[in-house]
Design a protein around this motif. Structure first.
Motif, PDB file in Angstrom:
ATOM      1  N   GLN A 114       0.796  -1.231   0.000  1.00  0.00           N
ATOM      2  CA  GLN A 114       0.000   0.000   0.000  1.00  0.00           C
ATOM      3  C   GLN A 114       0.830   1.283   0.000  1.00  0.00           C
ATOM      4  OE1 GLN A 114      -0.676   2.294   2.693  1.00  0.00           O
ATOM      5  NE2 GLN A 114      -2.052   3.494   1.384  1.00  0.00           N
ATOM      6  N   PRO A 115       1.876   1.400   0.843  1.00  0.00           N
ATOM      7  CA  PRO A 115       2.665   2.643   0.801  1.00  0.00           C
ATOM      8  C   PRO A 115       3.338   2.876  -0.547  1.00  0.00           C
ATOM      9  CG  PRO A 115       3.110   1.434   2.827  1.00  0.00           C
ATOM     10  CD  PRO A 115       2.338   0.503   1.931  1.00  0.00           C
ATOM     11  N   ILE A 116       3.737   1.797  -1.221  1.00  0.00           N
ATOM     12  CA  ILE A 116       4.407   1.931  -2.516  1.00  0.00           C
ATOM     13  C   ILE A 116       3.408   2.337  -3.592  1.00  0.00           C
ATOM     14  CG2 ILE A 116       5.827   0.750  -4.241  1.00  0.00           C
ATOM     15  CD1 ILE A 116       6.634  -1.203  -1.969  1.00  0.00           C
ATOM     16  N   VAL A 117       2.249   1.689  -3.599  1.00  0.00           N
ATOM     17  CA  VAL A 117       1.208   2.030  -4.568  1.00  0.00           C
ATOM     18  C   VAL A 117       0.702   3.453  -4.324  1.00  0.00           C
ATOM     19  CG1 VAL A 117      -1.131   1.464  -5.355  1.00  0.00           C
ATOM     20  CG2 VAL A 117       0.527  -0.370  -4.950  1.00  0.00           C
ATOM     21  N   GLU A 118       0.595   3.840  -3.065  1.00  0.00           N
ATOM     22  CA  GLU A 118       0.172   5.207  -2.732  1.00  0.00           C
ATOM     23  C   GLU A 118       1.141   6.225  -3.325  1.00  0.00           C
ATOM     24  OE1 GLU A 118       0.156   7.760   1.320  1.00  0.00           O
ATOM     25  OE2 GLU A 118      -1.229   6.060   1.325  1.00  0.00           O
ATOM     26  N   PRO A 131      -4.158  10.222 -18.429  1.00  0.00           N
ATOM     27  CA  PRO A 131      -4.289   9.035 -17.592  1.00  0.00           C
ATOM     28  C   PRO A 131      -2.979   8.268 -17.442  1.00  0.00           C
ATOM     29  CG  PRO A 131      -5.238   8.636 -19.763  1.00  0.00           C
ATOM     30  CD  PRO A 131      -4.882  10.094 -19.705  1.00  0.00           C
ATOM     31  N   GLY A 132      -2.872   7.531 -16.349  1.00  0.00           N
ATOM     32  CA  GLY A 132      -1.684   6.719 -16.107  1.00  0.00           C
ATOM     33  C   GLY A 132      -2.076   5.349 -15.582  1.00  0.00           C
ATOM     34  N   THR A 133      -1.092   4.464 -15.505  1.00  0.00           N
ATOM     35  CA  THR A 133      -1.354   3.071 -15.118  1.00  0.00           C
ATOM     36  C   THR A 133      -0.360   2.593 -14.068  1.00  0.00           C
ATOM     37  OG1 THR A 133      -2.200   2.591 -17.344  1.00  0.00           O
ATOM     38  CG2 THR A 133      -1.597   0.706 -15.969  1.00  0.00           C
ATOM     39  N   VAL A 134      -0.874   1.851 -13.099  1.00  0.00           N
ATOM     40  CA  VAL A 134      -0.037   1.162 -12.113  1.00  0.00           C
ATOM     41  C   VAL A 134      -0.099  -0.329 -12.420  1.00  0.00           C
ATOM     42  CG1 VAL A 134       0.300   0.592  -9.673  1.00  0.00           C
ATOM     43  CG2 VAL A 134      -0.430   2.895 -10.318  1.00  0.00           C
ATOM     44  N   LEU A 135       1.055  -0.943 -12.612  1.00  0.00           N
ATOM     45  CA  LEU A 135       1.137  -2.377 -12.883  1.00  0.00           C
ATOM     46  C   LEU A 135       1.723  -3.085 -11.670  1.00  0.00           C
ATOM     47  CD1 LEU A 135       2.672  -2.280 -16.490  1.00  0.00           C
ATOM     48  CD2 LEU A 135       0.269  -2.592 -15.878  1.00  0.00           C
ATOM     49  N   ILE A 136       1.103  -4.196 -11.257  1.00  0.00           N
ATOM     50  CA  ILE A 136       1.612  -5.002 -10.150  1.00  0.00           C
ATOM     51  C   ILE A 136       1.792  -6.428 -10.642  1.00  0.00           C
ATOM     52  CG2 ILE A 136       1.180  -5.863  -7.818  1.00  0.00           C
ATOM     53  CD1 ILE A 136      -0.544  -3.397  -7.329  1.00  0.00           C
ATOM     54  N   ASN A 137       3.010  -6.930 -10.562  1.00  0.00           N
ATOM     55  CA  ASN A 137       3.318  -8.301 -10.963  1.00  0.00           C
ATOM     56  C   ASN A 137       3.941  -9.046  -9.793  1.00  0.00           C
ATOM     57  OD1 ASN A 137       2.876  -8.372 -14.062  1.00  0.00           O
ATOM     58  ND2 ASN A 137       4.044  -6.518 -13.743  1.00  0.00           N
ATOM     59  N   ALA A 138       3.522 -10.265  -9.573  1.00  0.00           N
ATOM     60  CA  ALA A 138       4.092 -11.093  -8.508  1.00  0.00           C
ATOM     61  C   ALA A 138       4.445 -12.461  -9.083  1.00  0.00           C
ATOM     62  CB  ALA A 138       3.108 -11.250  -7.348  1.00  0.00           C
ATOM     63  N   SER A 139       5.683 -12.910  -8.849  1.00  0.00           N
ATOM     64  CA  SER A 139       6.145 -14.183  -9.406  1.00  0.00           C
ATOM     65  C   SER A 139       7.258 -14.766  -8.533  1.00  0.00           C
ATOM     66  CB  SER A 139       6.660 -13.960 -10.843  1.00  0.00           C
ATOM     67  OG  SER A 139       7.735 -13.031 -10.831  1.00  0.00           O
ATOM     68  N   ILE A 140       7.739 -15.938  -8.929  1.00  0.00           N
ATOM     69  CA  ILE A 140       8.852 -16.577  -8.225  1.00  0.00           C
ATOM     70  C   ILE A 140      10.140 -16.277  -8.985  1.00  0.00           C
ATOM     71  CG2 ILE A 140       9.850 -18.761  -7.463  1.00  0.00           C
ATOM     72  CD1 ILE A 140       7.005 -19.911  -7.411  1.00  0.00           C
ATOM     73  N   ALA A 141      11.169 -15.873  -8.247  1.00  0.00           N
ATOM     74  CA  ALA A 141      12.483 -15.610  -8.851  1.00  0.00           C
ATOM     75  C   ALA A 141      13.544 -16.268  -7.976  1.00  0.00           C
ATOM     76  CB  ALA A 141      12.732 -14.109  -8.953  1.00  0.00           C
ATOM     77  N   ILE A 149       6.195  -3.317  -8.738  1.00  0.00           N
ATOM     78  CA  ILE A 149       5.171  -2.274  -8.848  1.00  0.00           C
ATOM     79  C   ILE A 149       5.724  -1.205  -9.771  1.00  0.00           C
ATOM     80  CG2 ILE A 149       3.794  -0.560  -7.622  1.00  0.00           C
ATOM     81  CD1 ILE A 149       4.048  -2.343  -5.141  1.00  0.00           C
ATOM     82  N   GLU A 150       5.017  -0.940 -10.842  1.00  0.00           N
ATOM     83  CA  GLU A 150       5.528  -0.042 -11.878  1.00  0.00           C
ATOM     84  C   GLU A 150       4.450   0.959 -12.290  1.00  0.00           C
ATOM     85  OE1 GLU A 150       7.948  -0.604 -16.114  1.00  0.00           O
ATOM     86  OE2 GLU A 150       6.983  -2.311 -15.138  1.00  0.00           O
ATOM     87  N   ASP A 151       4.839   2.216 -12.483  1.00  0.00           N
ATOM     88  CA  ASP A 151       3.893   3.210 -12.979  1.00  0.00           C
ATOM     89  C   ASP A 151       4.521   3.990 -14.127  1.00  0.00           C
ATOM     90  OD1 ASP A 151       4.925   6.027 -12.147  1.00  0.00           O
ATOM     91  OD2 ASP A 151       5.135   4.882 -10.301  1.00  0.00           O
ATOM     92  N   ASN A 152       3.687   4.584 -14.950  1.00  0.00           N
ATOM     93  CA  ASN A 152       4.176   5.412 -16.054  1.00  0.00           C
ATOM     94  C   ASN A 152       3.905   6.882 -15.758  1.00  0.00           C
ATOM     95  OD1 ASN A 152       1.415   5.338 -16.340  1.00  0.00           O
ATOM     96  ND2 ASN A 152       1.418   4.975 -18.548  1.00  0.00           N
ATOM     97  N   GLY A 153       4.115   7.241 -14.487  1.00  0.00           N
ATOM     98  CA  GLY A 153       3.835   8.592 -14.026  1.00  0.00           C
ATOM     99  C   GLY A 153       4.977   9.569 -14.250  1.00  0.00           C
ATOM    100  N   ALA A 154       5.056  10.565 -13.369  1.00  0.00           N
ATOM    101  CA  ALA A 154       5.991  11.682 -13.544  1.00  0.00           C
ATOM    102  C   ALA A 154       7.453  11.277 -13.422  1.00  0.00           C
ATOM    103  CB  ALA A 154       5.675  12.773 -12.523  1.00  0.00           C
ATOM    104  N   GLY A 155       7.734  10.205 -12.662  1.00  0.00           N
ATOM    105  CA  GLY A 155       9.115   9.773 -12.505  1.00  0.00           C
ATOM    106  C   GLY A 155       9.927  10.703 -11.618  1.00  0.00           C
ATOM    107  N   MET A 156      11.219  10.381 -11.463  1.00  0.00           N
ATOM    108  CA  MET A 156      12.108  11.166 -10.606  1.00  0.00           C
ATOM    109  C   MET A 156      13.287  11.713 -11.399  1.00  0.00           C
ATOM    110  SD  MET A 156      12.515   8.693  -7.281  1.00  0.00           S
ATOM    111  CE  MET A 156      11.142   7.697  -6.691  1.00  0.00           C
ATOM    112  N   THR A 157      13.831  12.793 -10.883  1.00  0.00           N
ATOM    113  CA  THR A 157      15.084  13.293 -11.439  1.00  0.00           C
ATOM    114  C   THR A 157      16.218  12.392 -10.942  1.00  0.00           C
ATOM    115  OG1 THR A 157      15.522  14.730  -9.538  1.00  0.00           O
ATOM    116  CG2 THR A 157      14.221  15.666 -11.360  1.00  0.00           C
ATOM    117  N   ILE A 158      17.386  12.531 -11.520  1.00  0.00           N
ATOM    118  CA  ILE A 158      18.552  11.746 -11.092  1.00  0.00           C
ATOM    119  C   ILE A 158      18.852  12.003  -9.626  1.00  0.00           C
ATOM    120  CG2 ILE A 158      21.045  11.428 -11.403  1.00  0.00           C
ATOM    121  CD1 ILE A 158      20.607  12.041 -14.387  1.00  0.00           C
TER     122      ILE A 158
END
Length: 217
Positions: A114-118, A131-141, A149-158
């Motif tokens: 929840q804190p990460i998705v928030e 509009p933007g999208t939040v993708l959540i994938n869970a698997s075995i590695a 957890i991935e989004d196509n939002g504003a992103g961060m500066t370096i």
């Protein structure tokens, strides 16, 4: 004898507090059920769905006091949260969840998503144009549970990305410090990092990558 009597009294007090603590959640569930029933009766379906998601959020959040829950329950919790946010942001927010059936029965700390998705919503999707999208994938590695957890939002500066990576590396120390009685910015994610590492060891936890105007992963 006095020691024994005091211990018995303390035990009864503890049992009473435990019983008392369980009253409010049940009252809450019953109240939310009533609101949901009334909303559906009045054909206010969107309100009914939000109330239903909120009830699930509380139920899984409490988890009968357990700190460890199944991945399936944690995913149900975050989906309820996303449904509530979707009602607020409507077409601005989209989400997709891809959960490997094998990991659903795994166990994990609760409240790690929840804190990460928030953050993805408030600092990513909300700040982008359109509009933007939040993708959540869970698997075995390699026999471990991997959640992306991935989004196509504003992103961060370096610079912002560097600061966040540094904060994650020092999460256990930083979560112990509170400035002026208020939680620091980003405390939720640092709290997740600290709890994972305290429970499973420092080889586990969060990693982050981000690019300005492209999103965060």
């Amino acid at each position: 004898m006095r020691v024994t009597e005091r211990q018995e009294r303390q035990k009864r007090d503890a049992e009473f507090r435990s019983l008392q603590a369980n009253i409010n959640p049940h009252f809450l569930y019953n109240t939310l059920d009533t609101i949901q029933w009334m909303a559906r009766k009045q054909n206010v379906i969107d309100v009914a769905e939000v109330v239903e998601s909120l009830a699930k959020l509380f139920r899984i959040g409490l988890s009968k006091g357990r700190d460890i829950i199944t991945v399936s329950a944690e995913m149900e919790h975050i989906e309820s949260y996303l449904k509530i946010q979707k009602t607020r942001y409507r077409d601005k927010l989209n989400y997709q969840m891809n959960i490997d059936p094998q990991v659903r029965s795994f166990y994990t700390l609760k409240f790690i998503l929840q804190p990460i998705v928030e953050n993805a919503i408030y600092h990513g999707i909300k700040e982008r144009r359109g509009p933007g999208t939040v993708l959540i994938n869970a698997s075995i590695a390699r026999d471990d549970l991997l959640i992306i957890i991935e989004d196509n939002g504003a992103g961060m500066t370096i610079e912002q990305l560097h600061d966040m990576k540094q904060a994650l590396a020092e999460a256990m120390q930083r979560t112990e410090k509170v400035e002026d009685g208020h939680k620091k910015k980003g405390y939720g994610i640092l709290n997740v990092q600290a709890r994972i590492q305290l429970t499973y060891g420092e080889k586990y936890g969060l990693s982050i990558d981000s690019e300005k105007a492209k999103g965060t992963r």
